[in-house]
Motif scaffolding. Structure first.
Motif, PDB file in Angstrom:
ATOM      1  N   VAL A 233       0.854  -1.194   0.000  1.00  0.00           N
ATOM      2  CA  VAL A 233       0.000   0.000   0.000  1.00  0.00           C
ATOM      3  C   VAL A 233       0.885   1.238   0.000  1.00  0.00           C
ATOM      4  N   HIS A 234       0.347   2.335  -0.516  1.00  0.00           N
ATOM      5  CA  HIS A 234       1.025   3.616  -0.497  1.00  0.00           C
ATOM      6  C   HIS A 234       0.390   4.488   0.590  1.00  0.00           C
ATOM      7  N   SER A 235       0.952   5.679   0.803  1.00  0.00           N
ATOM      8  CA  SER A 235       0.409   6.514   1.879  1.00  0.00           C
ATOM      9  C   SER A 235       0.546   7.995   1.567  1.00  0.00           C
ATOM     10  N   LEU A 236      -0.329   8.764   2.218  1.00  0.00           N
ATOM     11  CA  LEU A 236      -0.305  10.217   2.191  1.00  0.00           C
ATOM     12  C   LEU A 236      -0.210  10.700   3.636  1.00  0.00           C
ATOM     13  N   THR A 237       0.796  11.479   3.938  1.00  0.00           N
ATOM     14  CA  THR A 237       0.944  12.084   5.255  1.00  0.00           C
ATOM     15  C   THR A 237       0.894  13.588   5.072  1.00  0.00           C
ATOM     16  N   PHE A 238       0.045  14.276   5.853  1.00  0.00           N
ATOM     17  CA  PHE A 238      -0.061  15.715   5.676  1.00  0.00           C
ATOM     18  C   PHE A 238       0.147  16.450   6.999  1.00  0.00           C
ATOM     19  N   SER A 239       0.531  17.703   6.873  1.00  0.00           N
ATOM     20  CA  SER A 239       0.679  18.579   8.029  1.00  0.00           C
ATOM     21  C   SER A 239       0.282  19.987   7.621  1.00  0.00           C
ATOM     22  N   VAL A 240      -0.569  20.615   8.419  1.00  0.00           N
ATOM     23  CA  VAL A 240      -0.920  22.024   8.237  1.00  0.00           C
ATOM     24  C   VAL A 240      -0.241  22.796   9.362  1.00  0.00           C
ATOM     25  N   VAL A 241       0.531  23.818   9.006  1.00  0.00           N
ATOM     26  CA  VAL A 241       1.291  24.569  10.008  1.00  0.00           C
ATOM     27  C   VAL A 241       1.106  26.067   9.800  1.00  0.00           C
ATOM     28  N   ASN A 242       1.462  26.842  10.833  1.00  0.00           N
ATOM     29  CA  ASN A 242       1.434  28.304  10.705  1.00  0.00           C
ATOM     30  C   ASN A 242       2.775  28.801  10.192  1.00  0.00           C
ATOM     31  N   LEU A 243       2.955  30.107  10.171  1.00  0.00           N
ATOM     32  CA  LEU A 243       4.162  30.674   9.574  1.00  0.00           C
ATOM     33  C   LEU A 243       5.402  30.491  10.439  1.00  0.00           C
ATOM     34  N   ALA A 244       5.212  29.996  11.659  1.00  0.00           N
ATOM     35  CA  ALA A 244       6.358  29.649  12.504  1.00  0.00           C
ATOM     36  C   ALA A 244       6.677  28.161  12.402  1.00  0.00           C
ATOM     37  N   GLY A 245       5.937  27.452  11.543  1.00  0.00           N
ATOM     38  CA  GLY A 245       6.146  26.016  11.393  1.00  0.00           C
ATOM     39  C   GLY A 245       5.508  25.203  12.488  1.00  0.00           C
ATOM     40  N   GLU A 246       4.613  25.817  13.271  1.00  0.00           N
ATOM     41  CA  GLU A 246       3.941  25.117  14.367  1.00  0.00           C
ATOM     42  C   GLU A 246       2.732  24.361  13.841  1.00  0.00           C
ATOM     43  N   SER A 247       2.606  23.115  14.252  1.00  0.00           N
ATOM     44  CA  SER A 247       1.575  22.236  13.710  1.00  0.00           C
ATOM     45  C   SER A 247       0.173  22.650  14.150  1.00  0.00           C
ATOM     46  N   ILE A 248      -0.757  22.629  13.194  1.00  0.00           N
ATOM     47  CA  ILE A 248      -2.165  22.876  13.462  1.00  0.00           C
ATOM     48  C   ILE A 248      -2.954  21.576  13.335  1.00  0.00           C
ATOM     49  N   GLU A 249      -2.646  20.793  12.325  1.00  0.00           N
ATOM     50  CA  GLU A 249      -3.272  19.485  12.154  1.00  0.00           C
ATOM     51  C   GLU A 249      -2.331  18.579  11.383  1.00  0.00           C
ATOM     52  N   GLU A 250      -2.309  17.326  11.754  1.00  0.00           N
ATOM     53  CA  GLU A 250      -1.532  16.317  11.047  1.00  0.00           C
ATOM     54  C   GLU A 250      -2.437  15.129  10.731  1.00  0.00           C
ATOM     55  N   GLY A 251      -2.116  14.402   9.686  1.00  0.00           N
ATOM     56  CA  GLY A 251      -2.940  13.254   9.328  1.00  0.00           C
ATOM     57  C   GLY A 251      -2.185  12.263   8.462  1.00  0.00           C
ATOM     58  N   TYR A 252      -2.735  11.079   8.381  1.00  0.00           N
ATOM     59  CA  TYR A 252      -2.098   9.989   7.635  1.00  0.00           C
ATOM     60  C   TYR A 252      -3.191   9.090   7.077  1.00  0.00           C
ATOM     61  N   GLN A 253      -3.014   8.668   5.829  1.00  0.00           N
ATOM     62  CA  GLN A 253      -3.949   7.698   5.257  1.00  0.00           C
ATOM     63  C   GLN A 253      -3.211   6.764   4.310  1.00  0.00           C
ATOM     64  N   GLU A 254      -3.594   5.503   4.345  1.00  0.00           N
ATOM     65  CA  GLU A 254      -3.031   4.509   3.433  1.00  0.00           C
ATOM     66  C   GLU A 254      -3.985   4.300   2.271  1.00  0.00           C
ATOM     67  N   VAL A 255      -3.415   4.129   1.089  1.00  0.00           N
ATOM     68  CA  VAL A 255      -4.231   3.904  -0.109  1.00  0.00           C
ATOM     69  C   VAL A 255      -3.626   2.756  -0.899  1.00  0.00           C
ATOM     70  N   GLU A 256      -4.476   1.924  -1.431  1.00  0.00           N
ATOM     71  CA  GLU A 256      -3.988   0.784  -2.197  1.00  0.00           C
ATOM     72  C   GLU A 256      -3.563   1.184  -3.593  1.00  0.00           C
ATOM     73  N   HIS A 257      -4.334   2.091  -4.188  1.00  0.00           N
ATOM     74  CA  HIS A 257      -4.035   2.538  -5.554  1.00  0.00           C
ATOM     75  C   HIS A 257      -3.875   4.057  -5.559  1.00  0.00           C
ATOM     76  N   MET A 258      -2.637   4.513  -5.543  1.00  0.00           N
ATOM     77  CA  MET A 258      -2.359   5.951  -5.502  1.00  0.00           C
ATOM     78  C   MET A 258      -2.478   6.563  -6.893  1.00  0.00           C
ATOM     79  N   ASN A 259      -3.107   7.743  -6.957  1.00  0.00           N
ATOM     80  CA  ASN A 259      -3.131   8.517  -8.201  1.00  0.00           C
ATOM     81  C   ASN A 259      -3.276   9.992  -7.855  1.00  0.00           C
ATOM     82  N   GLU A 260      -3.206  10.844  -8.871  1.00  0.00           N
ATOM     83  CA  GLU A 260      -3.227  12.278  -8.625  1.00  0.00           C
ATOM     84  C   GLU A 260      -4.548  12.759  -8.046  1.00  0.00           C
ATOM     85  N   GLU A 261      -5.658  12.043  -8.368  1.00  0.00           N
ATOM     86  CA  GLU A 261      -6.966  12.471  -7.879  1.00  0.00           C
ATOM     87  C   GLU A 261      -7.035  12.427  -6.352  1.00  0.00           C
TER      88      GLU A 261
END
Length: 343
Positions: A95-123
């Motif tokens: 499986v492939h994965s997407l890990t994301f992070s939303v941060v402010n201008l000081a690089g401080e985390s606001i939200e983080e997340g992770y999801q696994e996908v079997e078939h990765m594509n641009e959509e």
């Protein structure tokens, strides 16, 4: 007259960025403190401070404590004026994965997340981008890291076949009017390692990865700058002339009896061409004790005098995300002034 106007605007943007950077570093300061830190005149600093205050990019604080004279106004950079979002695209064996992070201008985390996908594509990447920008309308830039070579916004080789020849940048920029940074995962990892280790001098550093299910790759920093190459192909060590097909390389790298020899040939090639100070080895194919075994293999080709410091990078994803955040924040250097166009 147009070149003069363009040059004037360029100088103004540079001065604005100097003031931003000074206040980010100081956390808070007066007009005089900003002028001293930037080398700009008091009048120029005053005008820029007023402009940044009017957009909400600065916050006006209380007056400084008086030392006998007239107390000066204090200013603070508003780190929550805008956000960025960063997405790490990773290839896996099953499986492939997407890990994301939303941060402010000081690089401080606001939200983080992770999801696994079997078939990765641009959509899937577009859907995640849409969701994050809808939830956080202050996002002004998006950074995406992918396991492949990127040139002019197009992924031209990748460990995820569905992403090859995909232009991820243009559709997102056109739809959301945000800055978009797309880069190779190893470039971002070596940049993150460089930042986290506090290399303030112009050091040369390489991160080489040996991941299960993939061919090896490398990220290269030369004299403090990422080395991408003419077509952003630098670091694609799987294309070295080993005299082996990619299928045979894959087989030998996934065989413990041949792994060290082939890995050392890749590392030795990087040493001979780049002569770095440090090479960090990472990836789940690396086992305890492998660094020393690879070093001994390299010494068959490289004289001891020129051997770099070899280290094992245990948590490359932390460096990967750090590099992605740093690079995406840097992309905002001159673009925050365009914020009102999206409101």
């Amino acid at each position: 007259m147009e070149p003069i106007i363009n040059n004037t605007m360029r100088v103004k943007r540079m001065n604005q960025e100097l003031v931003r950077e000074a206040l980010r570093n100081m956390r808070q300061g007066t007009k005089s403190m900003v002028a001293e830190a930037t080398g700009l005149s008091l009048a120029t600093c005053r005008n820029i401070l007023y402009e940044l205050l009017s957009t909400g990019e600065l916050i006006e604080l209380d007056l400084e404590e008086s030392n006998g004279g007239r107390p000066a106004q204090m200013y603070m950079y508003n780190v929550n004026f805008a956000n960025i979002a960063c997405i790490m695209v990773k290839a896996g064996v099953t499986v492939h994965s997407l890990t994301f992070s939303v941060v402010n201008l000081a690089g401080e985390s606001i939200e983080e997340g992770y999801q696994e996908v079997e078939h990765m594509n641009e959509e899937l990447i577009y859907e995640l981008t849409d969701r994050l920008i809808l939830k956080y309308p202050r996002i002004r830039a998006l950074g995406i890291g992918v396991p492949g070579a990127v040139h002019q916004g197009v992924i031209n080789s990748c460990d995820i076949p569905n992403l090859i020849h995909v232009n991820l940048v243009a559709p997102i920029q056109e739809k959301h009017k945000v800055e978009v940074i797309l880069d190779n995962d190893m470039n971002l990892t070596v940049y993150g390692l460089y930042q986290r280790r506090g290399y303030h001098e112009r050091k040369s550093l390489i991160v080489t990865t040996f991941i299960e299910g993939s061919l090896p790759g490398a990220g290269i920093m030369i004299d403090g700058h990422i080395h991408r190459g003419n077509s952003h192909f630098a670091g694609e060590v799987a294309f070295l002339p080993f005299g082996l097909s990619h299928a045979e390389q894959y087989r030998q790298l996934h065989n413990r009896n041949t792994f060290h020899s082939l890995a050392a040939r890749a590392v030795s090639s990087l040493i001979a061409v780049m002569n770095p100070e440090t090479i960090a080895l990472t990836g789940d194919l690396m086992k305890p004790g492998d660094v020393e075994l690879i070093r001994n293999e390299c010494l068959k080709y490289i004289p001891e005098l020129h051997m770099p410091h070899l280290i094992l990078l245990d948590n490359p994803d932390e460096d990967y995300m750090c590099g992605l955040i740093k690079m995406t924040l840097e992309s905002l250097s001159y673009s925050l002034q365009l914020v009102e166009k999206r409101r």
